[in-house]
Design a protein around this motif. Structure first.
Motif, short mmCIF file in Angstrom:
data_model
loop_
_atom_site.label_atom_id
_atom_site.label_comp_id
_atom_site.label_asym_id
_atom_site.label_seq_id
_atom_site.Cartn_x
_atom_site.Cartn_y
_atom_site.Cartn_z
N MET A 93 0.53 -4.91 -11.95
CA MET A 93 1.45 -4.06 -12.30
C MET A 93 2.69 -4.17 -11.27
O MET A 93 3.75 -3.82 -11.38
N LEU A 94 2.15 -4.56 -10.10
CA LEU A 94 3.18 -4.92 -8.91
C LEU A 94 4.30 -5.78 -9.31
O LEU A 94 5.42 -5.73 -8.98
N HIS A 101 5.06 -1.57 -17.19
CA HIS A 101 4.61 -1.12 -15.97
C HIS A 101 3.98 0.31 -15.89
O HIS A 101 3.02 0.77 -15.33
N ARG A 105 0.45 1.76 -15.15
CA ARG A 105 0.20 2.81 -13.87
C ARG A 105 -0.25 3.90 -14.12
O ARG A 105 -1.35 4.48 -13.40
N LEU A 112 -6.03 8.97 -9.21
CA LEU A 112 -5.63 8.98 -7.76
C LEU A 112 -4.89 9.93 -7.45
O LEU A 112 -4.13 9.69 -6.27
N LEU A 256 -5.94 -6.09 -7.46
CA LEU A 256 -4.73 -5.43 -6.70
C LEU A 256 -5.51 -4.28 -6.01
O LEU A 256 -4.99 -4.08 -4.91
N GLY A 261 -6.26 -1.35 -1.83
CA GLY A 261 -6.95 -0.19 -1.19
C GLY A 261 -7.71 -0.50 -0.02
O GLY A 261 -8.43 0.38 0.46
N THR A 264 -4.50 -2.07 3.88
CA THR A 264 -3.51 -1.24 4.51
C THR A 264 -3.95 0.04 5.14
O THR A 264 -3.53 0.22 6.25
N LEU A 301 1.64 6.91 9.52
CA LEU A 301 2.12 5.74 8.50
C LEU A 301 3.37 5.33 8.79
O LEU A 301 3.54 4.02 8.62
N VAL A 307 2.47 -2.37 5.88
CA VAL A 307 3.07 -3.32 4.87
C VAL A 307 4.71 -3.58 5.33
O VAL A 307 5.50 -2.67 5.03
N TRP A 335 10.25 -2.63 4.70
CA TRP A 335 9.89 -1.08 4.80
C TRP A 335 9.79 -0.71 6.31
O TRP A 335 9.87 0.39 6.69
N PHE A 363 5.05 3.58 1.90
CA PHE A 363 4.47 3.47 0.56
C PHE A 363 5.35 2.85 -0.32
O PHE A 363 5.28 2.97 -1.46
N HIS A 369 7.43 1.84 -8.19
CA HIS A 369 6.11 1.13 -7.80
C HIS A 369 5.63 1.85 -6.57
O HIS A 369 4.82 1.13 -5.95
N LEU A 376 -4.93 8.92 -1.82
CA LEU A 376 -6.10 8.63 -1.44
C LEU A 376 -5.97 8.01 0.02
O LEU A 376 -6.70 8.37 1.15
N ALA A 377 -4.83 7.20 0.37
CA ALA A 377 -4.85 6.79 1.61
C ALA A 377 -4.50 7.93 2.74
O ALA A 377 -5.08 7.83 3.71
C1 HEM Z 1 -1.88 3.01 4.14
C2 HEM Z 1 -2.29 2.80 3.05
C3 HEM Z 1 -1.31 2.07 2.27
C4 HEM Z 1 0.09 1.77 2.38
C5 HEM Z 1 0.81 1.58 3.47
C6 HEM Z 1 0.52 1.02 1.05
C7 HEM Z 1 1.66 0.42 0.80
C8 HEM Z 1 2.18 0.29 -0.54
C9 HEM Z 1 3.36 -0.40 -0.94
C10 HEM Z 1 4.66 -0.51 0.27
C11 HEM Z 1 3.46 -0.48 -2.25
C12 HEM Z 1 4.65 -1.06 -2.96
C13 HEM Z 1 5.96 0.02 -2.99
C14 HEM Z 1 7.01 -0.80 -3.99
O1 HEM Z 1 7.28 -2.10 -4.07
O2 HEM Z 1 7.97 0.05 -4.13
C15 HEM Z 1 2.24 -0.28 -2.92
C16 HEM Z 1 1.89 -0.52 -3.96
C17 HEM Z 1 0.69 0.01 -4.61
N1 HEM Z 1 -0.65 0.45 -3.78
FE1 HEM Z 1 -0.59 0.89 -1.96
N2 HEM Z 1 -0.79 1.26 0.00
C18 HEM Z 1 -1.83 1.90 0.80
C19 HEM Z 1 -2.95 2.23 0.30
C20 HEM Z 1 -3.17 1.87 -1.27
C21 HEM Z 1 -4.61 2.34 -1.78
C22 HEM Z 1 -5.79 3.05 -1.02
C23 HEM Z 1 -4.35 2.06 -3.00
C24 HEM Z 1 -5.56 1.95 -4.04
C25 HEM Z 1 -6.37 3.00 -4.31
C26 HEM Z 1 -3.45 1.29 -3.34
C27 HEM Z 1 -3.01 0.77 -4.54
C28 HEM Z 1 -1.73 0.34 -4.78
C29 HEM Z 1 -1.29 0.07 -5.93
C30 HEM Z 1 -1.89 -0.12 -7.28
C31 HEM Z 1 0.16 -0.26 -6.04
C32 HEM Z 1 1.19 -0.76 -7.03
C33 HEM Z 1 2.07 0.33 -7.65
C34 HEM Z 1 2.92 -0.26 -8.53
O3 HEM Z 1 3.42 -1.31 -8.69
O4 HEM Z 1 3.42 0.87 -9.38
N3 HEM Z 1 -2.41 1.34 -1.96
N4 HEM Z 1 1.25 0.44 -1.72
#
Ligand code: HEM
Length: 429
Positions: A93-94, A101, A105, A112, A256, A261, A264, A301, A307, A335, A363, A369, A376-377
């Protein structure tokens, strides 16, 4: 504006060179880029072609929002350059735009959300208590191995219905993939001749094959049944666009979740522990006023910025701050730099648990995205520090943190600490 030679040199720091991240984020370079060259061309060694660095908060939001010009789908999510076949097989999905997408999502978005996660609070608190009790009994320990690495993956394991005893395996797969530029973590280093045979796998890592096989087995057990874990939902739900998940879609979605999950949240917890040790006054304040924690989590955060970047690819020519971005160019959203932008955060290099840090971009920000796991985080980090602050009386570092060698993940591999405190008293909440 006067541009000093020193500032120019800092702005020319090569952000593709991992040595420039070895001692921590290159804050001086990010600062110089924000001031002097907010859209800056960074050449790269062949076979890569270089990238544009976007470092100001407002520009990152604008690029992230303009998904027609700056696509997630036509290139990879980080600096690696993929051909069309690789892109197709590795796509999650990323790396997907538009309606597909959205549909992918939506499959798990509600599961979530803060509301859906609320019932897990007791479980998370219990898990934190067990983890902390074991660590505190040792007094001196590696905070990563004993506290921060274990917790997020156990939470994820519970949500995915994975047996507890497999959590260690999930941690190791995550480390091998995300640490693909770190010789201590990777079995096959990104860019090494050996990695060529894994070019069609996420992170070019053979660990991905093990994750796929593991996911397949879970899927086999749950298909056609009415389990309410995330894997059951993935295999039994049809996305809103009516196109079922292919085997490959499932593999990449599952992988993913395992990666995103895990690492990060772990690194955010470790960076925060270090920050609270380095700033005992903040530790004392939060201990005395735990009601400040939910807001402080946003500062955790921002501070951690686990990231460093994600990438977009230009689908057409564009002008950013007078720089001509060409179709096909890589555009990197830093970021971490946005989280130190002095036009958004006063005195941004100060750790301030009372500031309003909600504009942080840990995030992502501005685009579709935005991290799917953000609630959750946030919940994991809040509960972990509620429990730490409730029972830890003193904490010291016994050495510096060992950092992951990466310009993608701002990670800590180990952090030796000494802590004293009380074991959990049964509490009613
Ligand atoms: C402190 C913890 C976390 C940070 C800093 C973080 C950071 C990010 C960032 C920067 C992105 C991409 C945003 C973008 O490109 O615009 C992302 C996407 C994503 N994250 Fe996290 N994440 C964290 C925790 C988690 C957790 C716990 C999960 C799962 C359960 C998760 C699942 C995802 C998924 C599935 C995406 C893709 C979303 C999309 O493409 O629509 N993340 N995350």
């Amino acid at each position: 504006m006067n541009v000093t030679p020193l500032a120019l040199a800092a702005a020319d720091t090569d952000l593709s060179d991992l040595d420039n991240f070895a001692a921590g984020p290159p804050w001086t370079a990010f600062g110089a880029l924000r001031r002097e060259a907010p859209c800056h061309w960074n050449p790269e060694p062949a076979p890569n072609h270089g990238f544009w660095s976007i470092t100001r908060h407002a520009d990152i939001v604008a690029v992230s929002r303009d998904e027609e010009t700056f696509s997630s789908e036509v290139g990879a999510a980080n600096l690696e350059e993929l051909d069309a076949d690789q892109l197709e097989v590795r796509k999650s999905m990323l790396e997907t735009d538009g309606a597909r997408h959205f549909a992918l999502r939506r499959l798990l978005q509600r599961d979530l959300s803060a509301r859906a996660l609320a019932p897990y609070e007791t479980f998370l608190r219990g898990l934190t208590a067990t983890t902390l009790d074991a660590a505190l009994a040792d007094r001196e320990f590696d905070f990563v191995a004993q506290v921060s690495a274990d917790f997020p993956i156990r939470v994820l394991a519970r949500l995915m219905g994975v047996p507890d005893e497999h959590a260690g395996q999930l941690i190791s797969w995550g480390n091998r993939m995300v640490g693909n530029t770190d010789p201590d973590e990777a079995d096959v280093l990104l860019g090494s001749p050996e990695s060529e045979q894994y070019r069609n796998l996420p992170f070019r890592s053979p660990a991905a094959l093990e994750v796929f096989a593991y996911g397949d087995e879970l899927a086999r057990q749950r298909r056609g049944k009415d389990g309410d874990d995330l894997v059951s939902k993935l295999v039994n739900r049809v996305p809103g666009d009516g196109v079922p998940l292919s085997e490959r879609d499932f593999h990449n979605y599952f992988l993913l979740l395992v990666v995103a999950g895990n690492e990060t949240t772990r690194h955010t917890i470790t960076h925060t522990m270090k920050a609270l040790i380095d700033h005992p006054e903040s530790f004392a304040l939060l201990k005395e006023r735990p009601e400040l924690l939910p807001r402080a989590v946003e500062e955790f955060l921002r501070w951690a910025s686990p990231v460093y970047h994600f990438r977009r690819t230009a689908t057409r020519d564009a002008d950013v701050h007078g720089q001509q971005i060409r179709t096909g160019d890589k555009v990197v959203l830093w970021w971490a730099s946005g989280n130190r932008d002095e036009t958004v955060f006063d005195d941004p290099y100060r750790f301030d648990v009372q500031r309003d840090a909600r504009e942080h971009m840990a995030f992502g920000k501005g685009g579709s995205h935005l991290c799917l796991g953000n609630q959750l985080a946030r919940m994991e980090i809040r509960i972990m520090f509620e429990e730490i602050l409730a029972r830890v009386d003193s904490a010291d570092a016994l050495g510096g943190p060992a950092r992951v060698r990466s310009n993608f993940i701002h990670g800590i591999k180990s952090f030796p600490v000494r802590m004293s405190g009380r074991a959990a008293a049964p509490r009613s909440r």
